[in-house]
Design a protein around this motif. Structure first.
Motif, PDB file in Angstrom:
ATOM      1  N   MET A 213      12.689   8.236  -7.710  1.00  0.00           N
ATOM      2  CA  MET A 213      11.691   7.178  -7.811  1.00  0.00           C
ATOM      3  C   MET A 213      10.332   7.790  -8.131  1.00  0.00           C
ATOM      4  N   HIS A 214       9.610   7.198  -9.104  1.00  0.00           N
ATOM      5  CA  HIS A 214       8.248   7.619  -9.428  1.00  0.00           C
ATOM      6  C   HIS A 214       7.284   6.603  -8.813  1.00  0.00           C
ATOM      7  N   LEU A 215       6.393   7.077  -7.959  1.00  0.00           N
ATOM      8  CA  LEU A 215       5.530   6.168  -7.205  1.00  0.00           C
ATOM      9  C   LEU A 215       4.068   6.204  -7.623  1.00  0.00           C
ATOM     10  N   GLY A 216       3.666   7.160  -8.458  1.00  0.00           N
ATOM     11  CA  GLY A 216       2.339   7.093  -9.063  1.00  0.00           C
ATOM     12  C   GLY A 216       1.202   7.749  -8.312  1.00  0.00           C
ATOM     13  N   ASN A 217       1.276   7.817  -6.984  1.00  0.00           N
ATOM     14  CA  ASN A 217       0.197   8.472  -6.244  1.00  0.00           C
ATOM     15  C   ASN A 217       0.711   8.970  -4.904  1.00  0.00           C
ATOM     16  N   THR A 218      -0.036   9.878  -4.309  1.00  0.00           N
ATOM     17  CA  THR A 218       0.412  10.553  -3.094  1.00  0.00           C
ATOM     18  C   THR A 218       0.472   9.628  -1.892  1.00  0.00           C
ATOM     19  N   GLU A 219      -0.447   8.686  -1.787  1.00  0.00           N
ATOM     20  CA  GLU A 219      -0.403   7.757  -0.658  1.00  0.00           C
ATOM     21  C   GLU A 219       0.889   6.958  -0.659  1.00  0.00           C
ATOM     22  N   ALA A 220       1.310   6.482  -1.841  1.00  0.00           N
ATOM     23  CA  ALA A 220       2.564   5.743  -1.940  1.00  0.00           C
ATOM     24  C   ALA A 220       3.751   6.641  -1.609  1.00  0.00           C
ATOM     25  N   VAL A 221       3.691   7.889  -2.047  1.00  0.00           N
ATOM     26  CA  VAL A 221       4.759   8.841  -1.745  1.00  0.00           C
ATOM     27  C   VAL A 221       4.902   9.035  -0.242  1.00  0.00           C
ATOM     28  N   LYS A 222       3.789   9.222   0.441  1.00  0.00           N
ATOM     29  CA  LYS A 222       3.843   9.467   1.887  1.00  0.00           C
ATOM     30  C   LYS A 222       4.469   8.283   2.625  1.00  0.00           C
ATOM     31  N   GLU A 223       4.088   7.081   2.241  1.00  0.00           N
ATOM     32  CA  GLU A 223       4.648   5.902   2.907  1.00  0.00           C
ATOM     33  C   GLU A 223       6.138   5.763   2.620  1.00  0.00           C
ATOM     34  N   ALA A 224       6.550   6.109   1.397  1.00  0.00           N
ATOM     35  CA  ALA A 224       7.969   6.032   1.044  1.00  0.00           C
ATOM     36  C   ALA A 224       8.786   7.063   1.825  1.00  0.00           C
ATOM     37  N   VAL A 225       8.222   8.248   2.002  1.00  0.00           N
ATOM     38  CA  VAL A 225       8.916   9.275   2.793  1.00  0.00           C
ATOM     39  C   VAL A 225       9.057   8.813   4.245  1.00  0.00           C
ATOM     40  N   LYS A 226       8.000   8.249   4.791  1.00  0.00           N
ATOM     41  CA  LYS A 226       8.079   7.729   6.164  1.00  0.00           C
ATOM     42  C   LYS A 226       9.179   6.684   6.304  1.00  0.00           C
ATOM     43  N   ALA A 227       9.362   5.887   5.242  1.00  0.00           N
ATOM     44  CA  ALA A 227      10.368   4.824   5.269  1.00  0.00           C
ATOM     45  C   ALA A 227      11.785   5.335   5.023  1.00  0.00           C
ATOM     46  N   GLY A 228      11.920   6.644   4.774  1.00  0.00           N
ATOM     47  CA  GLY A 228      13.240   7.220   4.576  1.00  0.00           C
ATOM     48  C   GLY A 228      13.811   7.057   3.188  1.00  0.00           C
ATOM     49  N   LEU A 229      12.930   6.838   2.193  1.00  0.00           N
ATOM     50  CA  LEU A 229      13.402   6.639   0.817  1.00  0.00           C
ATOM     51  C   LEU A 229      13.651   7.944   0.084  1.00  0.00           C
ATOM     52  N   GLY A 230      13.265   9.057   0.666  1.00  0.00           N
ATOM     53  CA  GLY A 230      13.462  10.345   0.017  1.00  0.00           C
ATOM     54  C   GLY A 230      12.511  11.373   0.591  1.00  0.00           C
ATOM     55  N   ILE A 231      12.489  12.549  -0.025  1.00  0.00           N
ATOM     56  CA  ILE A 231      11.575  13.611   0.379  1.00  0.00           C
ATOM     57  C   ILE A 231      10.663  13.914  -0.814  1.00  0.00           C
ATOM     58  N   SER A 232       9.621  14.693  -0.590  1.00  0.00           N
ATOM     59  CA  SER A 232       8.712  14.990  -1.689  1.00  0.00           C
ATOM     60  C   SER A 232       7.985  16.310  -1.442  1.00  0.00           C
ATOM     61  N   ILE A 233       7.291  16.781  -2.461  1.00  0.00           N
ATOM     62  CA  ILE A 233       6.489  18.001  -2.376  1.00  0.00           C
ATOM     63  C   ILE A 233       5.063  17.647  -2.756  1.00  0.00           C
ATOM     64  N   VAL A 234       4.125  17.929  -1.866  1.00  0.00           N
ATOM     65  CA  VAL A 234       2.728  17.538  -2.059  1.00  0.00           C
ATOM     66  C   VAL A 234       1.811  18.673  -1.617  1.00  0.00           C
ATOM     67  N   LEU A 235       0.514  18.538  -1.917  1.00  0.00           N
ATOM     68  CA  LEU A 235      -0.480  19.480  -1.413  1.00  0.00           C
ATOM     69  C   LEU A 235      -0.519  19.420   0.115  1.00  0.00           C
ATOM     70  N   ALA A 236      -0.615  20.569   0.747  1.00  0.00           N
ATOM     71  CA  ALA A 236      -0.645  20.614   2.210  1.00  0.00           C
ATOM     72  C   ALA A 236      -1.789  19.773   2.771  1.00  0.00           C
ATOM     73  N   SER A 237      -2.943  19.805   2.123  1.00  0.00           N
ATOM     74  CA  SER A 237      -4.105  19.051   2.609  1.00  0.00           C
ATOM     75  C   SER A 237      -3.870  17.549   2.588  1.00  0.00           C
ATOM     76  N   ALA A 238      -2.963  17.093   1.724  1.00  0.00           N
ATOM     77  CA  ALA A 238      -2.729  15.652   1.580  1.00  0.00           C
ATOM     78  C   ALA A 238      -2.001  15.060   2.777  1.00  0.00           C
ATOM     79  N   VAL A 239      -1.354  15.903   3.585  1.00  0.00           N
ATOM     80  CA  VAL A 239      -0.583  15.377   4.725  1.00  0.00           C
ATOM     81  C   VAL A 239      -1.066  15.933   6.061  1.00  0.00           C
ATOM     82  N   ALA A 240      -2.254  16.505   6.087  1.00  0.00           N
ATOM     83  CA  ALA A 240      -2.770  17.091   7.329  1.00  0.00           C
ATOM     84  C   ALA A 240      -2.832  16.056   8.445  1.00  0.00           C
ATOM     85  N   ARG A 241      -3.289  14.850   8.129  1.00  0.00           N
ATOM     86  CA  ARG A 241      -3.409  13.799   9.150  1.00  0.00           C
ATOM     87  C   ARG A 241      -2.039  13.363   9.666  1.00  0.00           C
ATOM     88  N   GLU A 242      -1.092  13.189   8.731  1.00  0.00           N
ATOM     89  CA  GLU A 242       0.246  12.733   9.130  1.00  0.00           C
ATOM     90  C   GLU A 242       0.996  13.788   9.942  1.00  0.00           C
TER      91      GLU A 242
END
Length: 293
Positions: A213-242
């Motif tokens: 699935m192509h989601l277009g931006n990192t915020e959408a990716v993070k929410e999709a990963v939380k929902a169990g739709l898949g895994i992803s690779i992102v910048l470490a700084s982008a998920v510091a809060r999560e």
């Protein structure tokens, strides 16, 4: 040459929809608005505005002119700003502009080094394009190809991490093989960020995981990963809060990261070699111990 003052009047008139509101917006008399329009129409040899009960509307010829008029007005205003040295216009790719730059902009403005700073966040290709066309003064990007007439410097090295839900089997698996990762469906983020090229080289013979699935931006990716739709690779700084709140787990990937870049137009010997905000970025990186690699 088209008169920028007349063009600004046309653009404002069509945005406001009436001569009265345009005059108020521009801070000039209503007859002056009419005069500017008359002179512009004479110069281009065409009627540009239709008057009616509902207000002013562009003619077909004006619709052709309007995108160029808006660009010329914008470039004229930015040229004047550059001469006054009042504003540094910074463009950043989405991830950099969202997750890394805001606190650095805050400290830069608090230092009082420049009167004003504008931040334009867009995709990496759009940010590069804006720098080349003069819409921004500085570009902070996830990749940069050398261009004659522009100076670029490595800014900081940012690790990439594999993100999974906290309860995922990979969350606490310790050492993870590339072959193991390639067996999972991957969620794609923003196109043009350069991550795809890095992953192709990183996974090598194992093959890049299938993007489900192509989601277009990192915020959408993070929410999709939380929902169990898949895994992803992102910048470490982008998920510091999560990672801190436990909603996502970031699995380190040895040797995988991005060299973030900063670029600006070469102004020659008449101006300082490095813009003030670029100097601030470099100082902040050294101070934080995040030297480019």
């Amino acid at each position: 040459m088209l008169n920028p003052t007349w063009l600004k009047t046309l653009v404002t008139l069509l945005r406001e929809g009436s001569f009265q509101r345009a005059a108020k917006r521009l801070g000039i008399a209503q007859p002056t608005v009419s005069l500017h329009l008359k002179k512009l129409e004479e110069q281009v040899g065409a009627q540009l505005v239709e008057r009616g009960r509902a207000g002013c509307r562009p003619t077909a010829r004006a619709e052709l002119l309007l995108p160029y008029a808006e660009q010329l007005v914008m470039l004229n205003e930015r040229a004047l700003q550059a001469l006054r040295a009042e504003v540094e216009r910074v463009g950043a790719s989405s991830n950099v502009g969202t997750y890394l730059l805001p606190p650095l902009i805050r400290t830069f403005l608090d230092d009082g080094r420049v009167g004003q700073l504008e931040l334009n966040v867009a995709s990496n290709p759009d940010t590069v394009s804006k720098l080349l066309t003069g819409e921004i003064d500085i570009a902070v990007t996830e990749w940069w190809e050398p261009v004659p007439g522009f100076i670029s410097r490595p800014w900081r090295y940012e690790p990439l991490v594999l993100i999974v839900p906290a309860e995922h089997e990979l969350a606490h698996a310790g050492a993870i093989s590339l072959e193991h990762i390639s067996g999972f469906d991957m969620l794609g983020g923003e196109p043009g960020s350069g991550t795809g090229r890095l992953l192709t080289a990183y996974f090598g013979k194992h093959g890049v995981p299938r993007v489900s699935m192509h989601l277009g931006n990192t915020e959408a990716v993070k929410e999709a990963v939380k929902a169990g739709l898949g895994i992803s690779i992102v910048l470490a700084s982008a998920v510091a809060r999560e990672v801190q709140d436990g909603s996502l787990c970031a699995v380190p990937l040895q040797g995988l990261g991005k060299q973030l870049m900063v670029a600006w137009r070469d102004r020659g010997f008449r101006r300082p070699a490095m813009p003030k905000f670029v100097h601030h970025l470099m100082e902040s990186t050294i101070g934080a111990g995040r030297l480019s690699q």
